[in-house]
Design a protein around this motif. Structure first.
Motif, mmCIF file in Angstrom:
data_model
loop_
_atom_site.group_PDB
_atom_site.id
_atom_site.type_symbol
_atom_site.label_atom_id
_atom_site.label_comp_id
_atom_site.label_asym_id
_atom_site.label_seq_id
_atom_site.Cartn_x
_atom_site.Cartn_y
_atom_site.Cartn_z
ATOM 1 N N TYR A 203 7.714 0.486 1.409
ATOM 2 C CA TYR A 203 6.280 0.328 1.627
ATOM 3 C C TYR A 203 5.651 1.658 2.073
ATOM 4 O O TYR A 203 4.548 2.009 1.645
ATOM 5 N N ARG A 204 6.347 2.378 2.939
ATOM 6 C CA ARG A 204 5.819 3.664 3.411
ATOM 7 C C ARG A 204 5.676 4.646 2.248
ATOM 8 O O ARG A 204 4.682 5.378 2.158
ATOM 9 N N GLN B 230 3.792 -4.141 5.079
ATOM 10 C CA GLN B 230 4.501 -3.261 6.004
ATOM 11 C C GLN B 230 4.424 -3.796 7.428
ATOM 12 O O GLN B 230 5.412 -3.773 8.166
ATOM 13 N N THR C 35 6.739 -6.616 7.986
ATOM 14 C CA THR C 35 8.132 -6.174 8.017
ATOM 15 C C THR C 35 8.474 -5.426 9.295
ATOM 16 O O THR C 35 9.548 -5.611 9.872
ATOM 17 N N GLU C 36 7.551 -4.594 9.781
ATOM 18 C CA GLU C 36 7.863 -3.676 10.879
ATOM 19 C C GLU C 36 7.315 -4.115 12.238
ATOM 20 O O GLU C 36 7.959 -3.900 13.264
ATOM 21 N N THR D 205 -0.203 -2.351 3.364
ATOM 22 C CA THR D 205 -0.269 -2.261 4.829
ATOM 23 C C THR D 205 0.070 -3.595 5.463
ATOM 24 O O THR D 205 0.781 -3.660 6.482
ATOM 25 N N TYR E 215 12.928 -2.341 2.901
ATOM 26 C CA TYR E 215 11.576 -2.686 2.479
ATOM 27 C C TYR E 215 10.529 -1.818 3.175
ATOM 28 O O TYR E 215 9.552 -1.391 2.554
ATOM 29 N N ALA E 216 10.745 -1.554 4.466
ATOM 30 C CA ALA E 216 9.785 -0.749 5.227
ATOM 31 C C ALA E 216 9.657 0.649 4.643
ATOM 32 O O ALA E 216 8.555 1.186 4.503
#
Length: 302
Positions: free
Chosen positions: A54-55, A260, A263-264, A257, A50-51
């Protein structure tokens, strides 16, 4: 029958538990120092997927934002130039009406004609406007000056190519104006509203004192003025659309954002609490282990 527990087994179990707890503490220390809960794929394979997504989406969205911002800047530049062009045409009309009233002396007509020629040069300058080093009224040939100075301006045919900006997923927008929309088609037989031809005909008429011929240009002046105003309206409509896309892209960027981050990014408060608990557990395990196993062995292990 009960299984006999040896010192070796107790030692191995203690070491295993200590290593597990220490590994957990090291992972938490790494997360605390980086502020990220995903530092390598094994931390959360699903989360990493997922990260990365998103990036990628944020990168694409950032490019769309850049394109849209550039589009708005260029359209603002068009609006400025068209506003000035409209003012010039309105002044031209005033001067022609003044010249046609039949009360002007030769010197008055000469003064009017001189101002008209200055206005023509100003219009040529507008037609050759550069923005960010590019000629904005020459289609795709942005490195080439579209209009010549002087009497040759009317005969130039500017490039009619379109400049398209991608401003969203599957969304593109034409951001440039065709020069003929603003200044008229290149002068040719039957062409009456090329703005530079109008200036040249006025110059010929007033130089010879033919105020009737000058007055005959009023309809052409009015038609060209209206076309410039229409072009400005088109620019305004495009600007509105681009600004709406700016808001939409900003919203998308904010949402991506946030997702993300969820998630991160590590929850520092929760992580610090967990680390303190793990550290207390580790110290307690060491203390209990020291009571079970000989101090010499524990000293060796630690």
């Amino acid at each position: 029958m009960s299984m006999r527990v040896t010192n070796s087994m107790a030692t191995s179990q203690l070491i295993s538990n200590l290593n597990n707890n220490l590994g957990k503490m090291i992972k938490q220390q790494n997360q605390l120092s980086t502020g990220m809960k995903l530092n390598k794929p094994s931390d959360d394979p699903t989360g990493i997927t997922y990260a990365l997504r998103y990036r990628s989406e944020l990168s694409a969205n950032s490019q769309y934002q850049s394109n849209t911002n550039s589009a708005v800047s260029l359209l603002d530049q068009y609006d400025t130039q068209l506003d000035e062009s409209t003012q010039i045409m309105q002044r031209v009309k005033e001067l022609v009406v003044e010249a046609s009233n039949g009360t002007n002396t030769d010197s008055s007509l000469a003064a009017i004609n001189e101002e008209l020629q200055q206005l023509k040069q100003q219009m040529v300058d507008i037609a050759n406007t550069r923005f960010n080093g590019k000629y904005i009224f020459n289609g795709e040939a942005t490195s080439t000056k579209p209009y010549a100075d002087g009497t040759d301006a009317k005969s130039v045919s500017a490039d009619s190519g379109s400049i398209i900006y991608p401003i969203g997923e599957g969304i593109s927008m034409n951001v440039n104006l065709n020069a003929s929309e603003v200044f008229g088609d290149a002068d040719a037989a039957g062409t009456t509203d090329n703005v530079f031809s109008i200036f040249d005909r006025l110059n010929t008429a007033l130089s010879s004192g033919d105020t009737t011929a000058a007055a005959a240009e009023l309809d052409n002046i009015e038609n060209r003025t209206n076309k410039i105003i229409n072009a400005r309206s088109e620019v305004g409509a495009r600007t509105n659309r681009a600004e709406l896309m700016q808001e939409r892209l900003d919203s998308i960027s904010s949402n991506l954002t946030e997702m993300q981050s969820e998630t991160e990014d590590a929850d520092i408060d929760q992580l610090y609490t967990s680390y303190s608990s793990a550290q207390a557990t580790y110290n307690a395990a060491l203390k209990v282990g020291a009571q079970i196993i000989s101090s010499t062995l524990v000293d060796f292990i630690s």
